[in-house]
Design a protein around this motif. Structure first.
Motif: not given
Length: 80
Positions: A35, A39, A43
């Motif tokens: 996870k 992420k 980004e």
């Protein structure tokens, strides 16, 4: 009536449960890591999109969506 009696081995049970807990902990850790990695990559991609749009390099942005080698070249170019 037939019955089967076995001796309960507390140490074996403890080792089994400890091993199962370790497996669950590893699986949970891997899931959290995945996870976090997703992420971070999202980004990173957002930053690349932003930089390319600022530089009015829409064609490069389009190409980056289908060419991973080119996308990685852009990541290096923008130090991402």
């Amino acid at each position: 009536m037939w019955s089967c009696l076995t001796e309960y081995d507390e140490d074996a049970e403890r080792k089994f449960l400890k091993n199962e807990g370790r497996k669950e902990g590893i699986a949970e850790g891997l899931e959290k890591g995945l996870k976090k990695g997703r992420k971070m990559e999202a980004e990173r991609m957002d930053k690349l999109v932003s930089e390319l749009l600022k530089a009015n390099r829409v064609d490069d942005l389009k190409k980056a969506t289908s060419d991973s080698e080119f996308k990685n070249k852009l990541f290096r170019e923008f130090n991402l």
